[in-house]
Design an enzyme around this catalytic site. Structure first.
Site: not given
Lengths: 421, 421
Positions: A143, A145, A191-192, A298, A301
């Protein structure tokens, strides 16, 4: 004579730059134990592939295609966002899984994902004792995250961290060049949604030797407009410019996402933007500075082109360990990354029981966020630094990385009935 | 004895991943001709440094620091967005320039920028004949927009093209993995307000051998909502997903930027977002697909970590050629890149008169855009491919590129009066 069992492998949740390196680790290791493991069948689109008997025969892929997974981002077999319900709520799904596993002689189940996927894997691992079907289910961590418990860090995160740190560094150099007569602030959305691990990585662009003015907005810290504007103003006064790294999950005092500003388009329809333009607008209205903003989405990642070497190695090692654990007879566990030392960075593979992993979210420790709430501490730096270390470039042809696309040949169906998701 | 003349070098307009490679070319070449060129003084923040007598002594930088400019993005001396007025409108500025040049014995003027900067350089080059101050002004091309005339391409563009092509490739792999149960469309906003060169580069992610569903929105093509939605729908039906690369400069039939949707925040204030969220919203409302969107902004033009080798070499060569032209006695010219052949790609340095460069914008040829207006042609591919080719990685330390920050020591002022911009 007992028949050799086949293995099932699938990818779940948001994909990463290195989840295919884990797939590579699983498949190569299984291929190295042909005496004990038959074929590796991949689920097309995660657990959905198992439920719908949509299996991919990875034995049809060449050794070089499987090796190329190590440097190919995304999920080679397709991922899914699908959560298995509990056995009591949807017994039908579990019976179907058993039917498919039985039909294809599957005895090993490798599920590659984050917290939700660990829950799915835990449920499958209980098929043996609760429904009498012998299966060994191993969860393989993944992940961006970085919020799985027990493991020191999660494959996928190191590469996003490296991408965000580099992007923040490069954009900061850019805005510094322009600040005299143009843009003074650059805002980067990352992100997050719950944990600020990725946002924290933006802080790594600034080092003790070469300080850059970077303001971080963490989801862990409630947004306070006045304090934020004061911080930006101070930075711009001192350095002439500043960069803001903002987590998509930042919320205001009422608990509302900052991105949700009740915007309406010309027709009065609700319009949900990202948080970067909202923060940029707050700066414009509050301080009048010219700004630019970016949203990595995107790109962060999927950025295999600048993946962290540490991350690639750990992603591969998790896949290998999962198969080894299965061969050792384990069920309902997850390989973990155990940090042995920081300087030099040393790590080894550990093992965690799945019931301690599923549905537990690991937040950033308070000690990783600076006292004013806008930066990272030395402890945080010491944690992040080794995860971003090392370059592991993919091969290139004509200016573009050579990422592999597998043939993904379907396994012939053996069951008579379809299954509705 | 005639005193050796010093040189002035400055950076103008938006910076790039390789403009410092040009600076490196200028300074290293000048250092190789110490018999003819004295010091290279850099203008702090472009022409503003000349007007305000804010000069940087580049001779105070070590050879290794100057060499490191080759792999450092952004403008090492600061850039500016400042346009000189005509001689008749603002004679005061020209008199000031001459005063500064005279005080510091400057005989060579190198101005590194795009169309507007070529205009400034042209004006400075006319100081000799119109105001009797002997100066040789050479414009050094640079712009991510790739819109300067005569030169086959512009330094800075190739690296952005490579970044956008790679990002589009990586994000397409990502959305392809997710499409079954989640995101079906990824929208990436790229730079290019007038010309669609950068958007075109997104099309390079799809090759004949490995076709990807990519829809490009060019500023050269008027946005037609129905045709766009039809195209996206067709792509998603065929491939299961699609990527949209949208230029920030896309306009609708009325000539209005698509990004300008008259958004209002909760207080009724105008809110200008990027075009990516607008396009994403059009897809959601028109087709109901789940989407993600990203805005590359500064990340694309600062991305030295994945700069094109061709671009770095050409950027350096333009700087070197500018100094060589000056030594040959030229004034009011710009070095150009001349494409000699496509396969194998061969190019050489040419020369263009500045008056044919300044204020001329080179648009994409119609023959580069596919008939339906959403893609690129083979001619476009043949043009773009060599510009993106080759990797030129910066050195790394602890996971981050080692970009240089110069000392930028100021030259002692010799004039008594300040100058108000």
């Amino acid at each position: 004579m007992t028949k050799k069992k086949n293995a099932f492998y699938a990818q779940s949740g948001g994909v990463t730059a290195v989840i295919n390196a884990t797939a590579c680790g699983v498949i190569e290791t299984a291929r190295g134990h042909k005496d004990k493991i038959g074929k590796v069948y991949a689920g097309r689109n995660g657990i959905i592939g198992a439920l719908t008997e949509d299996l991919i025969d990875t034995s049809r892929e060449s050794a070089s295609a499987i090796a190329a997974l190590r440097h190919t981002p995304s999920g080679a077999f397709g991922s899914c966002r699908y959560k298995l319900k509990g056995l009591e709520e949807n017994r039908r799904e579990y019976e179907r899984l058993i039917a498919v596993f039985e039909a294809h002689n599957i005895g090993y189940f490798f599920y590659n994902g984050g917290g939700d996927s660990a829950d799915t894997c835990l449920k499958v691992s209980q098929l043996s004792e609760r429904m009498g079907y012998p299966i060994q289910a191993i969860h393989v961590p993944k992940t961006v995250d970085n919020d799985l418990p027990i493991t020191d860090n999660c494959p996928g995160f190191g590469s996003v961290a490296k991408y965000i740190a580099i992007s923040t560094l490069e954009a900061s150099f850019d805005v510094a060049s322009m600040a005299k007569t143009s843009t003074k602030v650059f805002v980067l959305e990352v992100m997050g949604r719950h944990a600020g691990w990725i946002a924290a990585a933006g802080g790594m662009a600034s080092t003790e030797k070469d300080e850059l003015p970077i303001v971080i907005l963490f989801p862990e810290v409630t947004f306070n407009k006045k304090r934020f504007l004061d911080k930006v103003k101070t930075m711009v006064k001192e350095f002439g410019y500043c960069s803001v790294v903002v987590s998509e999950g930042v919320r205001d005092r009422s608990g509302k996402f900052l991105a949700d500003q009740g915007l309406r388009d010309a027709f009065g329809h609700a319009q949900l933007g990202g948080v970067a333009p909202v923060v940029a607008n707050i700066i414009k209205e509050g301080l009048g500075y010219k700004y630019h903003w970016g949203v990595a989405d995107y790109l962060q990642r999927a950025a295999r082109h600048i993946a962290s070497k540490t991350d690639v190695e750990q992603a591969y090692a998790m896949g290998r360990a999962a198969v080894q654990f299965a061969l050792q007879g384990h069920n309902s566990v997850m390989p973990t990354i155990v940090r042995a030392s920081n300087k030099p960075y040393r790590w080894k593979v550990g093992m965690a029981p799945l019931k301690k992993v599923a549905n537990v979210e690991k937040m950033m420790p308070k000690s990783f966020i600076s006292r004013d709430g806008f930066g990272i501490t030395k402890r945080c730096r010491d944690y992040l630094a080794p995860l971003m270390r090392g370059e592991d470039y993919p091969p290139y042809k004509d200016g573009l990385p050579r990422y592999v696309r597998l043939k993904n040949v379907a396994v012939k169906k053996k069951l008579n009935q379809d299954f509705k998701i």
